[in-house]
Motif scaffolding. Structure first.
Motif, PDB file in Angstrom:
ATOM      1  N   GLY A 180       0.776  -1.228   0.000  1.00 21.23           N
ATOM      2  CA  GLY A 180       0.000   0.000   0.000  1.00 21.23           C
ATOM      3  C   GLY A 180       0.810   1.281   0.000  1.00 21.23           C
ATOM      4  O   GLY A 180       0.268   2.356   0.287  1.00 21.23           O
ATOM      5  N   ILE A 181       2.090   1.195  -0.335  1.00 21.85           N
ATOM      6  CA  ILE A 181       2.861   2.420  -0.510  1.00 21.85           C
ATOM      7  C   ILE A 181       2.348   3.135  -1.745  1.00 21.85           C
ATOM      8  O   ILE A 181       2.389   4.365  -1.847  1.00 21.85           O
ATOM      9  CB  ILE A 181       4.363   2.101  -0.606  1.00 21.85           C
ATOM     10  CG1 ILE A 181       4.839   1.536   0.734  1.00 21.85           C
ATOM     11  CG2 ILE A 181       5.182   3.346  -0.982  1.00 21.85           C
ATOM     12  CD1 ILE A 181       6.217   0.945   0.698  1.00 21.85           C
ATOM     13  N   ILE A 182       1.832   2.347  -2.683  1.00 26.82           N
ATOM     14  CA  ILE A 182       1.081   2.890  -3.813  1.00 26.82           C
ATOM     15  C   ILE A 182      -0.226   2.121  -3.932  1.00 26.82           C
ATOM     16  O   ILE A 182      -0.301   0.937  -3.584  1.00 26.82           O
ATOM     17  CB  ILE A 182       1.863   2.780  -5.139  1.00 26.82           C
ATOM     18  CG1 ILE A 182       2.311   1.347  -5.398  1.00 26.82           C
ATOM     19  CG2 ILE A 182       3.037   3.731  -5.162  1.00 26.82           C
ATOM     20  CD1 ILE A 182       2.987   1.152  -6.733  1.00 26.82           C
ATOM     21  N   ASN A 183      -1.263   2.793  -4.369  1.00 28.33           N
ATOM     22  CA  ASN A 183      -2.562   2.162  -4.609  1.00 28.33           C
ATOM     23  C   ASN A 183      -2.693   1.953  -6.112  1.00 28.33           C
ATOM     24  O   ASN A 183      -2.938   2.890  -6.855  1.00 28.33           O
ATOM     25  CB  ASN A 183      -3.684   3.052  -4.074  1.00 28.33           C
ATOM     26  CG  ASN A 183      -5.070   2.470  -4.327  1.00 28.33           C
ATOM     27  OD1 ASN A 183      -5.219   1.372  -4.851  1.00 28.33           O
ATOM     28  ND2 ASN A 183      -6.095   3.235  -3.952  1.00 28.33           N
ATOM     29  N   ASP A 184      -2.506   0.703  -6.548  1.00 23.51           N
ATOM     30  CA  ASP A 184      -2.579   0.397  -7.975  1.00 23.51           C
ATOM     31  C   ASP A 184      -3.844  -0.373  -8.357  1.00 23.51           C
ATOM     32  O   ASP A 184      -3.898  -0.960  -9.438  1.00 23.51           O
ATOM     33  CB  ASP A 184      -1.339  -0.390  -8.416  1.00 23.51           C
ATOM     34  CG  ASP A 184      -0.262   0.524  -8.992  1.00 23.51           C
ATOM     35  OD1 ASP A 184      -0.495   1.744  -9.063  1.00 23.51           O
ATOM     36  OD2 ASP A 184       0.821   0.025  -9.360  1.00 23.51           O
TER      37      ASP A 184
END
Length: 200
Positions: A180-184
């Motif tokens: 969840g460091i990025i929401n892809d």
């Protein structure tokens, strides 16, 4: 009828997860959820470094085996694994029996604690790269989702400087997605907004 099978007709999900039920469950419950636990970060680093050259589905099916083999992902215990223990794990069919990957996991546990000693937590180290706030992407189809970015290149380079192994840019991008460091999640995926709301 299994809830996950039934639910596929009710909700749009990212297409990559539709292979089997454990994949769907992983997508629905974990993928993209911001992780603030160092042990969970370490778990994904072990699993993702083991994935090199294999599918994530293969690793997901062996997840329970990895938990048992690697002391429930207790990095302090893994860091103390001896050569004899590593040799023992190369004979364990519940994990990927690649000695280099197993050695990398033990090495990475030691490097993991070095990062902790400098930053306080590994989670904090990772979140520093995004100024403490998970990145919210807005992809419309799977073809738009990259396998590496300048950010994953930067993190992978820094981890290599610390001495981590089997954690190149592609693996680190997958780690950022998983934790969840990025929401892809695709914007039309029902989890996109749910995961976005979880970001602190």
């Amino acid at each position: 009828m299994n809830d996950y099978k039934h639910d596929q007709t009710q909700k749009f999900r990212c297409p990559w997860c539709l292979g089997f039920e454990d994949y769907i469950r992983y997508h629905d419950e974990e993928w993209g959820v911001p992780v603030y636990s160092d042990r969970t970060h370490f778990e994904f680093l072990i699993l993702e470094s083991a994935q090199a050259g294999l599918s994530w589905a293969t690793i997901l099916k062996k997840r329970a085996g990895y938990a048992k083999a690697f002391e429930s992902f207790d990095y302090q215990k893994v860091a103390e694994f001896s050569e004899d223990k590593i040799t023992e794990l190369t004979k364990d069919p519940s994990i990927v029996r690649n000695r280099l990957k197993i050695e990398a996991a033990v090495n990475n546990a030691r490097r993991f604690m070095e990062v902790q000693s400098k930053y306080g937590t590994f989670t904090g180290f990772m979140l520093d790269f995004v100024d403490g706030k998970p990145v919210q992407n807005a992809w419309n189809n799977m073809e738009e989702v990259p396998s590496t970015t300048e950010l994953s290149n930067k993190i992978a380079k820094e981890l290599k400087r610390y001495g981590f192994k089997f954690l190149g840019s592609t693996t680190i991008y997958a780690h950022m997605q998983a934790t969840g460091i990025i929401n892809d999640h695709l914007v039309q995926c029902y989890r996109h907004q749910e995961v976005k709301r979880m970001a602190k």
